[in-house]
Write an enzyme that holds these catalytic residues in place. Structure first.
Site, mmCIF file in Angstrom:
data_model
loop_
_atom_site.group_PDB
_atom_site.id
_atom_site.type_symbol
_atom_site.label_atom_id
_atom_site.label_comp_id
_atom_site.label_asym_id
_atom_site.label_seq_id
_atom_site.Cartn_x
_atom_site.Cartn_y
_atom_site.Cartn_z
ATOM 1 N N GLN A 236 1.784 -7.067 11.603
ATOM 2 C CA GLN A 236 0.543 -7.836 11.417
ATOM 3 C C GLN A 236 0.777 -9.244 10.872
ATOM 4 O OE1 GLN A 236 -2.474 -6.796 8.104
ATOM 5 N NE2 GLN A 236 -3.528 -6.332 10.002
ATOM 6 N N ARG A 282 -7.917 -8.473 11.616
ATOM 7 C CA ARG A 282 -6.951 -9.560 11.419
ATOM 8 C C ARG A 282 -6.278 -10.021 12.708
ATOM 9 N NH1 ARG A 282 -4.332 -7.294 5.792
ATOM 10 N NH2 ARG A 282 -6.135 -7.911 4.550
ATOM 11 N N HIS A 363 2.751 -10.495 7.607
ATOM 12 C CA HIS A 363 2.167 -9.863 6.433
ATOM 13 C C HIS A 363 2.489 -8.391 6.265
ATOM 14 C CE1 HIS A 363 -0.682 -9.363 3.213
ATOM 15 N NE2 HIS A 363 -1.417 -8.498 3.883
ATOM 16 N N ARG A 405 -3.632 -2.970 11.013
ATOM 17 C CA ARG A 405 -4.223 -2.413 9.792
ATOM 18 C C ARG A 405 -5.441 -3.214 9.344
ATOM 19 N NH1 ARG A 405 -3.928 -3.692 4.359
ATOM 20 N NH2 ARG A 405 -2.125 -5.073 4.472
HETATM 21 C C1 LIG Z 1 0.377 -11.050 -1.049
HETATM 22 C C2 LIG Z 1 -0.084 -9.699 -0.581
HETATM 23 C C3 LIG Z 1 -1.389 -9.298 -0.792
HETATM 24 C C4 LIG Z 1 -1.826 -8.040 -0.365
HETATM 25 N N1 LIG Z 1 -3.122 -7.664 -0.594
HETATM 26 C C5 LIG Z 1 -3.526 -6.419 -0.230
HETATM 27 C C6 LIG Z 1 -4.840 -5.955 -0.524
HETATM 28 O O1 LIG Z 1 -5.651 -6.635 -1.153
HETATM 29 N N2 LIG Z 1 -5.200 -4.716 -0.116
HETATM 30 C C7 LIG Z 1 -4.335 -3.912 0.553
HETATM 31 O O2 LIG Z 1 -4.715 -2.787 0.878
HETATM 32 N N3 LIG Z 1 -3.080 -4.325 0.829
HETATM 33 C C8 LIG Z 1 -2.653 -5.546 0.448
HETATM 34 N N4 LIG Z 1 -1.376 -5.955 0.728
HETATM 35 C C9 LIG Z 1 -0.429 -4.998 1.312
HETATM 36 C C10 LIG Z 1 0.074 -4.052 0.233
HETATM 37 O O3 LIG Z 1 0.100 -4.708 -1.001
HETATM 38 C C11 LIG Z 1 1.482 -3.537 0.514
HETATM 39 O O4 LIG Z 1 1.539 -3.036 1.815
HETATM 40 C C12 LIG Z 1 1.819 -2.430 -0.464
HETATM 41 O O5 LIG Z 1 1.660 -2.881 -1.787
HETATM 42 C C13 LIG Z 1 3.216 -1.870 -0.289
HETATM 43 O O6 LIG Z 1 3.415 -0.918 -1.315
HETATM 44 P P1 LIG Z 1 4.653 0.036 -1.320
HETATM 45 O O7 LIG Z 1 4.489 0.950 -2.495
HETATM 46 O O8 LIG Z 1 4.850 0.628 0.006
HETATM 47 O O9 LIG Z 1 5.888 -0.934 -1.564
HETATM 48 P P2 LIG Z 1 6.134 -2.212 -2.614
HETATM 49 O O10 LIG Z 1 5.003 -2.324 -3.544
HETATM 50 O O11 LIG Z 1 6.519 -3.311 -1.756
HETATM 51 O O12 LIG Z 1 7.345 -1.642 -3.410
HETATM 52 C C14 LIG Z 1 8.605 -1.424 -2.820
HETATM 53 C C15 LIG Z 1 9.502 -0.821 -3.868
HETATM 54 O O13 LIG Z 1 10.713 -0.421 -3.269
HETATM 55 C C16 LIG Z 1 11.802 -0.827 -4.062
HETATM 56 N N5 LIG Z 1 12.946 -0.987 -3.163
HETATM 57 C C17 LIG Z 1 13.001 -1.631 -1.983
HETATM 58 N N6 LIG Z 1 14.228 -1.541 -1.454
HETATM 59 C C18 LIG Z 1 14.963 -0.800 -2.321
HETATM 60 C C19 LIG Z 1 16.297 -0.351 -2.358
HETATM 61 N N7 LIG Z 1 17.149 -0.661 -1.382
HETATM 62 N N8 LIG Z 1 16.709 0.372 -3.425
HETATM 63 C C20 LIG Z 1 15.862 0.673 -4.437
HETATM 64 N N9 LIG Z 1 14.589 0.263 -4.450
HETATM 65 C C21 LIG Z 1 14.149 -0.452 -3.412
HETATM 66 C C22 LIG Z 1 11.333 -2.100 -4.728
HETATM 67 O O14 LIG Z 1 12.047 -2.329 -5.921
HETATM 68 C C23 LIG Z 1 9.864 -1.759 -5.003
HETATM 69 O O15 LIG Z 1 9.756 -1.071 -6.210
HETATM 70 C C24 LIG Z 1 -0.926 -7.192 0.302
HETATM 71 C C25 LIG Z 1 0.387 -7.594 0.513
HETATM 72 C C26 LIG Z 1 0.806 -8.841 0.097
HETATM 73 C C27 LIG Z 1 2.227 -9.241 0.387
#
Ligand SMILES: Cc1cc2nc3c(=O)[nH]c(=O)nc-3n(C[C@H](O)[C@H](O)[C@H](O)COP(=O)(O)OP(=O)(O)OC[C@H]3O[C@@H](n4cnc5c(N)ncnc54)[C@H](O)[C@@H]3O)c2cc1C
Length: 592
Positions: A236, A282, A363, A405
């Site tokens: 996306q 989007r 994104h 999404r």
């Molecule tokens: C600026 C921004 C704004 C957003 N706003 C929204 C919103 O308002 N609403 C919405 O629904 N979504 C939003 N999104 C999307 C959403 O925030 C993300 O898709 C989501 O937070 C991802 O969460 P996650 O738990 O999958 O991973 P993340 O929160 O990205 O966490 C990844 C984790 O994996 C760990 N990690 C990665 N690789 C390794 C490795 N090799 N070894 C050990 N640890 C590792 C990192 O340390 C981290 O702790 C937004 C995204 C962005 C970038």
């Protein structure tokens, strides 16, 4: 080499990983490994909101949310999974509230909700207020709340440990291998169940809203061990990144009444999505911006449009829409404080009195590690479950987002499926044994790092990364066509060759060696870039975020199916396809 043993090991401390850890740790000994300090995970950057049909401000139903999600995903989402997402969103958000998450409130004390793209009243087709938010820092509040709860639950955290390999014994995961960033030492984490919740990989593209650390490591670790990647062609582009920087301007801005204007001052979304206008999904809005720019209607001849949330403009359009409310500067300051701060700091633009220059920004990954609704990883398109292996969050593909999404649906995905995955892992651990480790479990991880350390080439890692980002942005971006994507596949493969044979790093030490780890992460990005381009090339239709100039229509006869891309034993990518689960909603043309 240190060996650790836990029942459940979760890789990633974002919203998905922490929610899973919270639930797993209620029943079994649980560890979280994170390359970042947990509260620095990208979930903390999420701005606009988390979607749930609470109906606090107007009529709403989880079934409406489900239909919007299926339609937004251009009918590629699995509808059984979407039902789980939207139904469980409601009590998960209330659970977060009870954990202490400081949501914005309505005057009568309920969780406040605002409009977001693609979320509608299914009867009128008009936008509905469904996004629960804490100003424009919703993700920050979710992450802090979950982290506090995990600490309370005695989850074991390994902060600043980067996982670079998984050790399999037959089809069963036995351990993950992590490098302790502070010392360079390798650690073996043995467990009965593993979850990958490692987030996205926006760094494949030049202009992105994603943090530097979003390099898709978890996906690559599994992919290199033969696990397929699902629907990788669907990436996306968010319509409103800050011009040239890519920093995200939340859709919440448009949810609060902000509008997109082209260089002629025209609210062009009225032409592309007459009913829902600026709040179309989007993919639709990003394409509209590109077409405006292509037709020479950027602002001042530059490749950007304006996003205008000044009270004067917003009130003009609210009045035109017959809404009997108006906003003032104080309202904008209270609802969008971080956005205003970003624009003032990085652009010298004050959004309360002038419009913001924006362009689409890479994104979110709709695709990823294939799972079922209990986050169990699937080893093939037939749905074979890999016992003891789980994935959740942006790294995973359930699939609830289909081909595109909706805003607010990632945060819901994290907590709904994080919770289900955490419970499922704990249940699994209670009846499972540890899987035997091979003689030298760190051999492959060491070999990968040594190849980089000993590489005596000339190309800087940063140079190669820029080249990859340029290729992917040019040929596998918002619009795509056959020749371009074929070029991308070829060029990414050349870059991979150069990565193997011609890079150099300066730091040969072991303490905090980011030179080495950045190179390793580039290897990960290159693998995911290749899978993305190959999957995209094979999909000869336009659907959601995958928009082809040579196949402009959606083709439900041949492509209403999920792509599975796996690395074969010969290193080549093999594609296979899996039917989409369709129950309530038959595919229709999407009109906004
Ligand atoms: C600026 C921004 C704004 C957003 N706003 C929204 C919103 O308002 N609403 C919405 O629904 N979504 C939003 N999104 C999307 C959403 O925030 C993300 O898709 C989501 O937070 C991802 O969460 P996650 O738990 O999958 O991973 P993340 O929160 O990205 O966490 C990844 C984790 O994996 C760990 N990690 C990665 N690789 C390794 C490795 N090799 N070894 C050990 N640890 C590792 C990192 O340390 C981290 O702790 C937004 C995204 C962005 C970038």
């Amino acid at each position: 080499m240190q060996v650790h043993q836990f029942d459940a090991v979760i890789i990633g401390a974002g919203g998905a990983g922490l929610m899973a850890a919270l639930y797993a740790s209620e029943q079994v000994n649980t560890a979280v490994i994170s390359k970042l300090y947990p509260t620095r995970s990208h979930t903390g950057a999420a701005q606009g909101g988390i979607g749930a049909a609470l109906g606090n401000l107007e009529e709403d139903h989880w079934e409406w949310h489900a239909f919007d999600t299926v339609k937004g995903g251009d009918y590629l989402a699995d509808q059984d999974a979407v039902d789980v997402l939207c139904k469980e969103a409601v009590d998960t958000v209330i659970e977060l509230e009870h954990m202490g998450l400081p949501f914005d409130r309505t005057p009568d004390g309920k969780i406040s909700q605002r409009r977001f793209g693609g979320h509608t009243n299914n009867e009128t087709g008009k936008p509905v207020r469904r996004a629960c938010h804490a100003a424009d820092r919703t993700g920050h509040m979710i992450l802090q709340t979950l982290y506090q709860q995990c600490i309370k639950n005695n989850v074991n955290f390994f902060d600043e440990f980067q996982v670079i390999d998984i050790v399999m014994n037959g089809d069963r995961p036995a351990a993950v291998i992590a490098i302790e960033i502070g010392t360079g030492e390798l650690h073996v984490f043995q467990a009965k169940a593993f979850m990958f919740a490692t987030g996205g990989w926006g760094k494949v593209w030049t202009i992105t809203s994603n943090a530097y650390t979003l390099t898709g490591d978890g996906n690559t670790v599994l992919y290199r061990r033969g696990i397929p990647m699902e629907d990788m062609e669907f990436y996306q582009f968010h319509p409103t990144g800050i011009y040239r920087l890519g920093i995200l301007i939340t859709e919440g801005v448009r949810g609060e009444g902000g509008v997109l204007l082209n260089g002629e001052g025209e609210r062009f979304m009225e032409r592309y999505a007459p009913t829902i206008k600026d709040l179309a999904s989007r993919d639709v809005v990003s394409r509209a911006i590109y077409l405006e720019l292509k037709d020479g209607r950027g602002v001042n001849g530059k490749p950007y449009v304006h996003l205008d949330v000044t009270p004067k403009t917003v009130n003009h359009y609210l009045k035109e829409a017959g809404e009997n409310r108006s906003i003032d500067a104080h309202y904008i300051e209270s609802k969008l404080p971080d956005i205003l701060d970003f624009c003032r700091t990085y652009l010298g633009v004050n959004p309360v009195s002038e419009p913001m220059p924006v362009q689409p920004t890479a994104h979110y990954a709709m695709g990823g590690i294939p799972t079922d609704v209990d986050c169990r990883v699937l080893g093939d398109a037939e749905g074979t479950v890999i016992p003891g292996l789980y994935a959740a969050g942006e790294a995973a593909c359930v699939s609830v987002h289909g081909a595109n999404r909706l805003g607010t649906n990632s945060l819901v995905d994290l907590v709904v499926f994080g919770r289900r995955g955490g419970k499922a892992m704990a249940d699994y651990c209670k009846g499972a044994e540890f899987v035997e480790l091979p003689a030298n479990p760190t051999a492959e991880a060491e070999a990968q790092l040594n190849r980089i350390r000993q590489s005596k080439g000339k190309t800087r890692v940063a140079t190669l990364r820029k080249e990859m980002q340029a290729v992917m942005s040019e040929y596998v971006g918002v619009f795509r066509e056959e020749d371009g994507m074929a070029k991308a596949v070829e060029q990414v493969r050349e870059l991979k060759e150069r990565f193997e044979n011609d890079i150099c790093i300066d730091d040969q030490g072991s303490i905090h060696n980011y030179d080495l780890l950045e190179a390793w992460c580039l290897g990960s990005l290159l693998d995911l870039a290749e899978v993305t381009a190959v999957s995209a090339l094979a999909r000869k239709e336009s659907r959601g975020a995958h928009s082809r100039e040579d196949f402009k229509a959606r083709d439900d006869v041949n492509f209403l199916q999920h792509t599975f891309a796996a690395m074969g034993p010969d290193g080549k990518i093999a594609l296979s396809y899996k039917p989409v689960v369709i129950d309530r909603y038959q595919p229709k043309e999407r009109v906004y």
